[in-house]
Design an enzyme around this catalytic site. Structure first.
Site, PDB file in Angstrom:
ATOM      1  N   ASP A  10       0.888  -1.241   0.130  1.00  0.00           N
ATOM      2  CA  ASP A  10       0.051   0.115  -0.014  1.00  0.00           C
ATOM      3  C   ASP A  10       0.826   1.136   0.035  1.00  0.00           C
ATOM      4  O   ASP A  10       2.256   0.964   0.174  1.00  0.00           O
ATOM      5  CB  ASP A  10      -1.023  -0.077   1.224  1.00  0.00           C
ATOM      6  CG  ASP A  10      -1.568   1.191   1.408  1.00  0.00           C
ATOM      7  OD1 ASP A  10      -2.497   1.581   0.331  1.00  0.00           O
ATOM      8  OD2 ASP A  10      -1.613   1.933   2.473  1.00  0.00           O
ATOM      9  N   ASP A  12      -0.072   5.182   0.700  1.00  0.00           N
ATOM     10  CA  ASP A  12      -0.519   6.423   1.974  1.00  0.00           C
ATOM     11  C   ASP A  12      -0.339   5.657   3.044  1.00  0.00           C
ATOM     12  O   ASP A  12      -1.124   4.817   3.502  1.00  0.00           O
ATOM     13  CB  ASP A  12      -1.546   7.014   1.720  1.00  0.00           C
ATOM     14  CG  ASP A  12      -1.621   7.920   0.307  1.00  0.00           C
ATOM     15  OD1 ASP A  12      -0.190   8.661   0.329  1.00  0.00           O
ATOM     16  OD2 ASP A  12      -2.594   7.825  -0.687  1.00  0.00           O
ATOM     17  N   LYS A 196      -8.426  -5.054  -3.270  1.00  0.00           N
ATOM     18  CA  LYS A 196      -6.933  -5.313  -3.606  1.00  0.00           C
ATOM     19  C   LYS A 196      -6.654  -6.646  -3.452  1.00  0.00           C
ATOM     20  O   LYS A 196      -5.793  -7.351  -4.432  1.00  0.00           O
ATOM     21  CB  LYS A 196      -6.129  -4.600  -2.340  1.00  0.00           C
ATOM     22  CG  LYS A 196      -6.180  -3.037  -2.491  1.00  0.00           C
ATOM     23  CD  LYS A 196      -5.053  -2.546  -1.461  1.00  0.00           C
ATOM     24  CE  LYS A 196      -5.447  -0.838  -1.252  1.00  0.00           C
ATOM     25  NZ  LYS A 196      -4.425  -0.388  -0.417  1.00  0.00           N
ATOM     26  N   ASP A 219      -2.132  -0.454   5.998  1.00  0.00           N
ATOM     27  CA  ASP A 219      -2.534   0.222   7.312  1.00  0.00           C
ATOM     28  C   ASP A 219      -3.799   0.535   7.360  1.00  0.00           C
ATOM     29  O   ASP A 219      -4.277   1.112   8.424  1.00  0.00           O
ATOM     30  CB  ASP A 219      -1.479   1.669   7.355  1.00  0.00           C
ATOM     31  CG  ASP A 219      -2.081   2.669   6.424  1.00  0.00           C
ATOM     32  OD1 ASP A 219      -2.040   2.342   5.198  1.00  0.00           O
ATOM     33  OD2 ASP A 219      -2.370   3.561   7.047  1.00  0.00           O
TER      34      ASP A 219
END
Length: 278
Positions: A10, A12, A196, A219
């Protein structure tokens, strides 16, 4: 013996620090070692493909992207998958957003060609969104984007209203629209199943890789399926508890270059990888 054959990150809050940067020389050193071992590198993010590839100018044509939370999958510049809402679902969602009680709600329509916003959207917010959407264009009416494949709504609203909005989407559009949150007032509405984990599964099938050979980092709530599916799943130290519970391992925070620390650990055959890397 299980050997890592895919690394999925990922962006950000995970690969990028809070200033939206990463240590490029350190990463490129890792990437060269990954390539030498035939380990695939995948960027898996809710962000727009055109933005994501700008972070990797040296290798963008050599890696894969699971963009828009899994709605658009591209491997070495080749499109493998592009999801799309049915037009009736787009109309229905817009009706929900316009008539619901969600103070301060702002949203974009995201498609293969561009992200779109209706005239009158707050300019300060659009300025921020242009960091995430390198293609962002205004429209007067939905008919102007008939030619595009629309696969995501990107919403921003007060954290106080996220759970009520997500509950309304589930209740009113059950089975046709799914809501996922990455935190910080952001909610994405996606085609159910186009997350995802689905994107990583398509790539794994393409490359002959098993899920237990995947090292994944995340996250946010939009990483949950990916983390649960991957054999070596790491939640960042800055992730909320529910994300940490979905992952098998913990990584240092995004501001400590936690992803690169773990990749280097994997390459050295240390920690949870001590019995895996030949």
């Amino acid at each position: 013996m299980t050997t890592v054959k895919m690394v999925a990150v990922d962006m950000d809050g995970t690969f990028l620090d809070d200033n939206k940067q990463y240590n490029r020389s350190r990463f490129l050193d890792c990437y060269q070692q990954l390539t030498a071992r035939d380990i695939k590198f995948v960027v898996a993010s809710g962000n727009q493909y055109y933005q994501l590839k700008s972070f990797f100018p040296e290798i963008a044509s050599d890696i894969a992207f699971v963009a828009e939370n899994g709605a658009w999958i591209i491997d070495r510049d080749e499109e493998l998958f592009c999801g799309a809402f049915e037009r009736r679902d787009v109309d229905a969602v817009i009706d929900t957003l316009q008539n619901g009680d969600y103070p301060g709600l702002r949203y974009l329509l995201c498609g293969r060609e561009s992200a779109w916003y209706f005239d009158g959207m707050e300019e300060n917010w659009l300025k921020k969104m242009r960091h995430y959407c390198h293609r962002l264009k205004p429209i007067h009416h939905l008919d102007e984007v008939q030619h595009d494949r629309l696969f995501k709504f990107a919403l921003n609203l007060s954290d106080d209203y996220i759970e009520p909005l997500m509950a309304d989407i589930e209740r009113l559009h059950q089975g046709r629209v799914a809501a996922t949150s990455s935190g910080h007032g952001s909610v994405d509405l996606i085609v159910p199943g186009n997350h995802k984990a689905h994107g990583l599964d398509l790539l794994a099938q393409r490359w002959g890789i098993a899920h237990d050979q995947v090292l994944a980092f995340g996250d946010g709530g939009n990483d949950l399926e990916m983390l649960r599916q991957s054999g070596f799943s790491f939640a960042m130290d800055n992730a909320p508890q529910r994300v940490k519970q979905a992952a098998r391992y913990a990584a240092p925070s995004n501001n400590e270059q936690g992803v690169l620390q773990v990749i280097e650990q994997m390459l050295a055959g240390e920690g949870p990888f001590s019995a895996t890397q030949a």
